[in-house]
Write a protein that holds these residues in place. Structure first.
Motif, PDB file in Angstrom:
ATOM      1  N   SER A   1     -22.570-141.616  -6.769  1.00 21.84           N
ATOM      2  CA  SER A   1     -22.648-139.863  -6.318  1.00 21.84           C
ATOM      3  C   SER A   1     -21.130-139.481  -6.141  1.00 21.84           C
ATOM      4  O   SER A   1     -20.265-140.390  -6.012  1.00 21.84           O
ATOM      5  CB  SER A   1     -23.456-139.177  -5.344  1.00 21.84           C
TER       6      SER A   1
ATOM      7  N   TYR B   1     -25.037-136.183  -9.375  1.00 26.37           N
ATOM      8  CA  TYR B   1     -25.903-138.132  -8.774  1.00 26.37           C
ATOM      9  C   TYR B   1     -25.939-138.672  -9.812  1.00 26.37           C
ATOM     10  O   TYR B   1     -26.669-137.836 -10.568  1.00 26.37           O
ATOM     11  CB  TYR B   1     -27.376-137.538  -7.956  1.00 26.37           C
TER      12      TYR B   1
ATOM     13  N   LEU C   1     -30.356-144.718  -6.449  1.00 28.55           N
ATOM     14  CA  LEU C   1     -29.219-143.460  -6.487  1.00 28.55           C
ATOM     15  C   LEU C   1     -27.956-145.279  -6.076  1.00 28.55           C
ATOM     16  O   LEU C   1     -27.902-146.129  -5.785  1.00 28.55           O
ATOM     17  CB  LEU C   1     -28.550-143.122  -5.075  1.00 28.55           C
TER      18      LEU C   1
END
Length: 236
Positions: free
Chosen positions: A114, A104, A111
């Motif tokens: 990933s 990640y 985020l």
């Protein structure tokens, strides 16, 4: 009003751009030894036997302030989880089943991206043969788990993570022992070849899938001749 709106849009755009470019240079890799003994480096699904040791490398460069990364490994069968924050680390896979490895990438705890691969570990298998011929002809010279003499043979051992084997003669005397599934007995005792005849093997082992093995069987030792050049046959 219009100017302030444009400034806000521009600020958001720059923030998004920075969050993406913070991770523009990254190239995760997994390095391990294949079944043929060759080292393999790639970032793609892996199939192998336990115990399988893999070196993971994030290969992240141009890391911006507020950027971070996190590794997670999860065994889909047992639910076992592992989290790491190192840029590189080694992990040994000892449980059968599919393991999902995810990297990640975050910017300011958000985020950004990933990527993942699957590491599949085969179910265990173990058989012990009932005969061998240690006469140095290059064929069936070693006594060990099926596959020790020929890695491509049917019934080859797979995903054995704990192994103990013992060889006894007809009087119950222990002649040899080994603790590696890839190991073997060469048909000698104290450096001398033993007589042709029937011996006994006892094996206790455990597979990556939790299966336990307890094998007891006769072993027929057969040579073309009993006397080797320059030495005598031992009689333990």
């Amino acid at each position: 009003m219009t100017t302030m709106f444009i400034r806000k849009i521009f600020t958001i755009f720059i923030a998004l751009l920075l969050s993406v470019t913070a991770w523009a240079d990254w190239d995760p890799q997994a390095t391990y030894t294949g079944s043929d003994g060759q080292e393999i480096t790639k970032w793609d699904d892996v199939e192998g036997e336990a115990p399988l040791r893999i070196h993971f490398e994030a290969n992240v460069s141009n890391l911006e302030v507020g950027a971070s990364f996190e590794w997670r490994i999860r065994n889909q069968l047992t639910g076992t989880n592992l989290t790491r924050y190192d840029s590189s680390f080694d992990h040994e896979f000892t449980e059968a089943g599919d393991n999902v490895v995810v990297l990640y990438l975050r910017q300011d705890n958000e985020l950004v991206d990933s990527t993942s691969i699957k590491v599949s570990i085969t179910e265990s298998h173990l058989e012990m043969p009932n005969a061998f011929s240690p006469n140095d002809d290059g064929f069936n010279d070693k006594y060990g788990a099926k596959g020790v003499n020929d890695s491509s043979s049917t019934g080859r051992y797979k995903s054995i993570v704990d192994f103990h084997a013992y060889i006894f003669n007809r009087h119950g005397q222990k002649l040899y022992e080994w603790h590696d599934v890839a190991g073997w007995w060469d048909g000698t005792y104290k450096g001398h070849p033993v007589k042709d005849g029937v011996y006994f093997v006892y094996v206790k082992a455990r597979g990556a899938d939790g299966r336990r093995y307890e094998i007891r069987r006769d072993v027929n030792l057969i040579r073309e001749h009993n006397i080797l050049e320059g030495g005598s046959t031992a009689t333990p």
